[in-house]
Write a protein that holds these residues in place. Structure first.
Motif, PDB file in Angstrom:
ATOM      1  N   ASP A 291       0.816  -1.231   0.000  1.00 25.64           N
ATOM      2  CA  ASP A 291       0.000   0.000   0.000  1.00 25.64           C
ATOM      3  C   ASP A 291       0.841   1.269   0.000  1.00 25.64           C
ATOM      4  OD1 ASP A 291       0.765  -0.536   2.633  1.00 25.64           O
ATOM      5  OD2 ASP A 291      -1.142   0.080   3.520  1.00 25.64           O
TER       6      ASP A 291
ATOM      7  N   HIS B  46      -1.192   8.423   4.392  1.00 25.43           N
ATOM      8  CA  HIS B  46      -1.524   7.163   5.069  1.00 25.43           C
ATOM      9  C   HIS B  46      -2.473   7.390   6.255  1.00 25.43           C
ATOM     10  CE1 HIS B  46       0.108   2.821   5.560  1.00 25.43           C
ATOM     11  NE2 HIS B  46      -1.142   2.892   5.965  1.00 25.43           N
TER      12      HIS B  46
ATOM     13  N   HIS C   1      -6.435   5.920   6.640  1.00 23.33           N
ATOM     14  CA  HIS C   1      -7.060   5.197   7.758  1.00 23.33           C
ATOM     15  C   HIS C   1      -8.314   5.920   8.247  1.00 23.33           C
ATOM     16  CE1 HIS C   1      -3.561   2.453   9.224  1.00 23.33           C
ATOM     17  NE2 HIS C   1      -3.593   2.518   7.923  1.00 23.33           N
TER      18      HIS C   1
ATOM     19  N   CYS D  29      -0.665  -1.822  11.249  1.00 25.08           N
ATOM     20  CA  CYS D  29      -0.206  -1.061  10.086  1.00 25.08           C
ATOM     21  C   CYS D  29       1.314  -0.981  10.075  1.00 25.08           C
ATOM     22  CB  CYS D  29      -0.786   0.351  10.124  1.00 25.08           C
ATOM     23  SG  CYS D  29      -0.211   1.367   8.747  1.00 25.08           S
TER      24      CYS D  29
ATOM     25  N   HIS E  14       3.239   7.597   9.558  1.00 27.81           N
ATOM     26  CA  HIS E  14       2.072   8.451   9.846  1.00 27.81           C
ATOM     27  C   HIS E  14       2.489   9.781  10.444  1.00 27.81           C
ATOM     28  CE1 HIS E  14      -1.049   5.516   8.918  1.00 27.81           C
ATOM     29  NE2 HIS E  14      -0.183   4.596   9.347  1.00 27.81           N
TER      30      HIS E  14
HETATM   31 ZN    ZN Z   1      -1.935   1.467   7.268  1.00 28.43          ZN
END
Ligand code: ZN
Length: 282
Positions: free
Chosen positions: A43, A121, A125, A241, A245
């Protein structure tokens, strides 16, 4: 094993070279601030930057088989952390022969691009949780719960997620297996504008709380479980995850999504954050 420092936000480090594989253009170190692309759920793209001044063109998972052979990225046939395999991070460079095992190396991540991916990111979420909330009434059977206890549409239907600079693109499969799980896919196409509005209103409300975001880790290795944690008004959201972030929702600026379903089997959610650094990267 490579220890990773990106979960704490590091973008530079000095580390010891542990492996040089010239045939694979790969250099490994005992620790790294570089975020690698995951080989099974890619991702978030890899960080870019330099190692000893040499450009790092890609950063991938590296795994040494029980027979002693190193494999990189998509050629690794097992899941991250599988027992019997050694796990590391490989920095891909033009000329690996200039590196020597045991020598120290200076690693620098391109910080503006990292920040833009971290914004993307965290926004991803949040948008997924807001989408789950907007679709909570579409389920006629018990669904697996998401991080806030609502039916987890994202976790059930997401087939592809890509983190972009200050944004994300998610694809959800609206097929037979989702219908069998009790989700009303037929109602969706006509409701997209209303759903999009509901997701965006919730995102505005969440961002207005200026909640802190943190990464929790069970250890320093790339294979140790990490979680994204954010205190939202509904409760503490905690999601497994491996990405990077921001540390506060205030870093996102405004976040909005667009929902489209040109193919009736596929819902596409495009998320974008209007953060100030959004123009600076990839
Ligand atoms: Zn993630």
């Amino acid at each position: 094993m490579t220890n990773v420092t990106f979960p704490a936000g590091a973008v530079s480090a000095t580390a010891t070279v542990t492996e040089v594989l010239p045939s694979l253009s790969a250099v490994m170190t005992d620790s790294t601030p570089f975020h690698p692309v995951d080989h099974t759920w890619p991702d978030q793209p890899a960080d870019t930057g330099t190692i000893e001044g040499e450009a790092v063109s890609d950063v991938v998972m590296a795994a040494r088989s029980p027979e002693g052979e190193w494999l990189l990225g998509e050629s690794i046939p097992v899941k991250r952390g599988t027992e019997g395999w050694a796990w590391a991070i490989a920095h891909i460079v033009h000329d690996a022969t200039r590196f020597t095992v045991g020598h120290r190396a200076d690693l620098r991540v391109e910080a503006d691009r990292r920040q833009a991916l971290s914004i993307g990111h965290t926004a991803c979420h949040l948008a997924s949780l807001a989408l789950n909330a907007a679709l909570a009434g579409y389920w006629s059977k018990d669904a697996r719960p998401d991080a806030l206890g609502r039916p987890d549409f994202d976790g059930t239907a997401n087939q592809r997620s890509r983190i972009l600079a200050s944004g994300a693109r998610d694809e959800f499969r609206l097929g037979k297996s989702l219908r069998k799980k009790g989700f009303d896919t037929a109602r969706l196409p006509a409701s997209l504008p209303e759903l999009q509005g509901a997701v965006n209103r919730r995102l505005d409300a969440w961002i207005a709380t200026a909640a802190a975001v943190r990464i929790t880790t069970e250890g320093p290795n790339i294979t140790d479980l990490r979680k994204w944690v954010c205190e939202l008004p509904e409760g503490t959201a905690s999601i497994a995850c491996g990405g990077t972030h921001v540390t506060s929702l205030t870093e996102l600026g405004a976040v909005s999504v667009t929902l489209t379903a040109e193919d009736p089997q596929l819902l596409v959610m495009e998320t974008s954050a209007a953060a100030l650094s959004s123009g600076s990267a990839a």
